[in-house]
Design a protein around this motif. Structure first.
Motif, PDB file in Angstrom:
ATOM      1  N   SER A 212     -32.695  -0.127 -11.644  1.00  0.00           N
ATOM      2  CA  SER A 212     -33.988  -0.616 -12.113  1.00  0.00           C
ATOM      3  C   SER A 212     -34.142  -2.095 -11.784  1.00  0.00           C
ATOM      4  CB  SER A 212     -34.131  -0.390 -13.623  1.00  0.00           C
ATOM      5  OG  SER A 212     -33.116  -1.072 -14.324  1.00  0.00           O
ATOM      6  N   THR A 213     -35.393  -2.541 -11.719  1.00  0.00           N
ATOM      7  CA  THR A 213     -35.661  -3.934 -11.361  1.00  0.00           C
ATOM      8  C   THR A 213     -35.107  -4.912 -12.394  1.00  0.00           C
ATOM      9  OG1 THR A 213     -37.837  -3.709 -12.409  1.00  0.00           O
ATOM     10  CG2 THR A 213     -37.711  -3.378 -10.021  1.00  0.00           C
ATOM     11  N   ASP A 214     -34.945  -4.465 -13.660  1.00  0.00           N
ATOM     12  CA  ASP A 214     -34.365  -5.345 -14.678  1.00  0.00           C
ATOM     13  C   ASP A 214     -32.858  -5.160 -14.825  1.00  0.00           C
ATOM     14  OD1 ASP A 214     -34.291  -2.849 -15.775  1.00  0.00           O
ATOM     15  OD2 ASP A 214     -35.468  -3.325 -17.565  1.00  0.00           O
ATOM     16  N   ASP A 215     -32.254  -4.376 -13.908  1.00  0.00           N
ATOM     17  CA  ASP A 215     -30.804  -4.131 -13.882  1.00  0.00           C
ATOM     18  C   ASP A 215     -30.284  -3.426 -15.129  1.00  0.00           C
ATOM     19  OD1 ASP A 215     -30.603  -5.375 -11.400  1.00  0.00           O
ATOM     20  OD2 ASP A 215     -30.280  -7.355 -12.292  1.00  0.00           O
ATOM     21  N   ALA A 216     -31.164  -2.783 -15.893  1.00  0.00           N
ATOM     22  CA  ALA A 216     -30.733  -2.117 -17.122  1.00  0.00           C
ATOM     23  C   ALA A 216     -30.210  -0.712 -16.860  1.00  0.00           C
ATOM     24  CB  ALA A 216     -31.889  -2.058 -18.122  1.00  0.00           C
ATOM     25  N   ARG A 217     -30.635  -0.078 -15.784  1.00  0.00           N
ATOM     26  CA  ARG A 217     -30.235   1.304 -15.515  1.00  0.00           C
ATOM     27  C   ARG A 217     -29.838   1.469 -14.058  1.00  0.00           C
ATOM     28  NH1 ARG A 217     -31.954   4.703 -19.660  1.00  0.00           N
ATOM     29  NH2 ARG A 217     -33.445   3.762 -21.099  1.00  0.00           N
ATOM     30  N   GLU A 218     -28.861   2.352 -13.850  1.00  0.00           N
ATOM     31  CA  GLU A 218     -28.465   2.730 -12.495  1.00  0.00           C
ATOM     32  C   GLU A 218     -28.410   4.248 -12.419  1.00  0.00           C
ATOM     33  OE1 GLU A 218     -24.846   2.097  -9.224  1.00  0.00           O
ATOM     34  OE2 GLU A 218     -25.001   0.800 -10.993  1.00  0.00           O
ATOM     35  N   LEU A 219     -29.115   4.798 -11.448  1.00  0.00           N
ATOM     36  CA  LEU A 219     -29.234   6.249 -11.310  1.00  0.00           C
ATOM     37  C   LEU A 219     -28.522   6.729 -10.057  1.00  0.00           C
ATOM     38  CD1 LEU A 219     -33.029   6.769 -12.174  1.00  0.00           C
ATOM     39  CD2 LEU A 219     -31.074   6.662 -13.735  1.00  0.00           C
ATOM     40  N   LEU A 220     -27.951   7.917 -10.169  1.00  0.00           N
ATOM     41  CA  LEU A 220     -27.374   8.610  -9.023  1.00  0.00           C
ATOM     42  C   LEU A 220     -28.182   9.876  -8.788  1.00  0.00           C
ATOM     43  CD1 LEU A 220     -25.180   9.061  -6.872  1.00  0.00           C
ATOM     44  CD2 LEU A 220     -23.822  10.222  -8.633  1.00  0.00           C
ATOM     45  N   LEU A 221     -28.859   9.936  -7.640  1.00  0.00           N
ATOM     46  CA  LEU A 221     -29.720  11.074  -7.295  1.00  0.00           C
ATOM     47  C   LEU A 221     -29.036  11.945  -6.254  1.00  0.00           C
ATOM     48  CD1 LEU A 221     -32.430  12.684  -7.032  1.00  0.00           C
ATOM     49  CD2 LEU A 221     -33.116  10.951  -5.352  1.00  0.00           C
ATOM     50  N   LYS A 222     -28.996  13.246  -6.559  1.00  0.00           N
ATOM     51  CA  LYS A 222     -28.529  14.218  -5.573  1.00  0.00           C
ATOM     52  C   LYS A 222     -29.595  15.295  -5.421  1.00  0.00           C
ATOM     53  CE  LYS A 222     -23.540  13.637  -5.773  1.00  0.00           C
ATOM     54  NZ  LYS A 222     -22.232  14.323  -5.737  1.00  0.00           N
ATOM     55  N   ALA A 223     -30.101  15.415  -4.202  1.00  0.00           N
ATOM     56  CA  ALA A 223     -31.100  16.436  -3.876  1.00  0.00           C
ATOM     57  C   ALA A 223     -30.395  17.532  -3.089  1.00  0.00           C
ATOM     58  CB  ALA A 223     -32.244  15.826  -3.074  1.00  0.00           C
ATOM     59  N   ILE A 224     -30.228  18.692  -3.716  1.00  0.00           N
ATOM     60  CA  ILE A 224     -29.442  19.792  -3.145  1.00  0.00           C
ATOM     61  C   ILE A 224     -30.381  20.902  -2.707  1.00  0.00           C
ATOM     62  CG2 ILE A 224     -27.570  21.421  -3.593  1.00  0.00           C
ATOM     63  CD1 ILE A 224     -26.730  19.537  -5.904  1.00  0.00           C
ATOM     64  N   MET A 225     -30.250  21.316  -1.456  1.00  0.00           N
ATOM     65  CA  MET A 225     -31.074  22.398  -0.922  1.00  0.00           C
ATOM     66  C   MET A 225     -30.426  23.747  -1.227  1.00  0.00           C
ATOM     67  SD  MET A 225     -33.887  21.387   0.346  1.00  0.00           S
ATOM     68  CE  MET A 225     -34.303  22.979   1.103  1.00  0.00           C
ATOM     69  N   VAL A 226     -31.175  24.643  -1.852  1.00  0.00           N
ATOM     70  CA  VAL A 226     -30.744  26.012  -2.116  1.00  0.00           C
ATOM     71  C   VAL A 226     -31.833  26.926  -1.575  1.00  0.00           C
ATOM     72  CG1 VAL A 226     -30.082  27.702  -3.860  1.00  0.00           C
ATOM     73  CG2 VAL A 226     -29.482  25.285  -4.177  1.00  0.00           C
ATOM     74  N   GLU A 227     -31.574  27.500  -0.382  1.00  0.00           N
ATOM     75  CA  GLU A 227     -32.564  28.296   0.332  1.00  0.00           C
ATOM     76  C   GLU A 227     -33.828  27.463   0.558  1.00  0.00           C
ATOM     77  OE1 GLU A 227     -33.052  31.943  -1.781  1.00  0.00           O
ATOM     78  OE2 GLU A 227     -31.057  32.702  -1.230  1.00  0.00           O
TER      79      GLU A 227
END
Length: 268
Positions: free
Chosen positions: A71-86
């Protein structure tokens, strides 16, 4: 929407499949809500910095897209995984600080026109639905990055309201005893001191001659006053106006010994 078109034009060379376009759209929604991309992979790399653009090599794995955001205020860090299933894409997002996880499943064909990957104005469809799915399924469960900033003005407003000197009753300083306000539960209790001046209540206009600064027990005239009234002479709860000073050896001056102002005036 402004900003997504330049992003798509910048990333167009790397977009070769419909899922690439969908990841690009999801990335822009995160940017809109106050997040910036750090890079690819599960672990941070050298010289990373927050950016609105997708990092180099983001589309290398067409089956699993892995991106990290802060986040721009450095309060949160996210890990995104986009997994293809068919023909569907499962978006799995974890907040690394709180370890909260949120996921959403999207059918790629519901939001991407695969035959128009070269035309930004035709490649996306149902964009409002996509925005709603990401906001309600990912951002809301994990919390918006500006949530803390939104609460600060409310807390400041409450503090100012408590410090308002015009409020009744005013807020007491620390270490002081709050005043004893009369109870407003029973409005018919007003004037009770006038009906029973020796009953120990407050709020009347008759001065209790026995109230000299020391707490005195209430007097029950029905119990009898030696030498003046026998027991039971006054019914319980009835008004009783004393006709003479009561008791001997009471503290303070005798009311009968207090001379009124102008006592030596012969015409008084």
């Amino acid at each position: 929407m402004a900003g997504r078109e330049p992003l798509y034009a910048w990333a167009r060379a790397a977009i070769s499949r419909p899922q690439d376009a969908l990841v690009c759209g999801v990335h822009w929604e995160l940017v809109r809500h106050g997040y910036r991309c750090l890079g690819t992979g599960d672990q941070p790399g050298p010289d990373e910095r927050k950016s609105e653009l997708l990092p180099a090599g983001w589309e290398a794995n067409k089956e699993v897209y892995t991106l990290r955001y802060k986040s721009t205020d450095d309060a949160r860090e996210l890990l995104l995984k986009a997994i293809m299933v068919e023909d569907s894409m499962i978006l799995n997002v974890m907040d690394r600080g709180s370890q909260k996880v949120a996921d959403v499943t999207l059918a790629v064909a519901d939001y991407i026109n695969p035959e128009h990957l070269d035309d930004f104005h035709k490649v996306y469809k149902n964009t409002e639905e996509l925005r709603t799915r990401i906001a309600s399924g990912i951002l809301a469960p994990l919390g918006a990055p500006t949530e803390k900033a939104k609460k600060e003005p409310e807390a400041k407003k409450d503090l100012q309201r408590d410090d308002d000197p015009l409020r009744i009753p005013p807020r007491q300083p620390a270490g002081t005893r709050a005043p004893s306000w009369p109870s407003s539960v029973n409005p018919f209790a007003v004037g009770g001191e006038d009906l029973d001046p020796l009953g120990g209540r407050s709020g009347g206009m008759i001065v209790d001659p026995l109230r000299s600064g020391f707490r005195q027990p209430g007097i029950d005239p029905s119990s009898g006053i030696p030498g003046r009234l026998p027991p039971g002479a006054v019914p319980p709860g009835a008004r009783f106006d004393p006709f003479s000073p009561l008791g001997a050896g009471r503290p303070g001056p005798d009311p009968d010994h207090l001379r009124p102002p102008g006592y030596d005036d012969m015409f008084m």
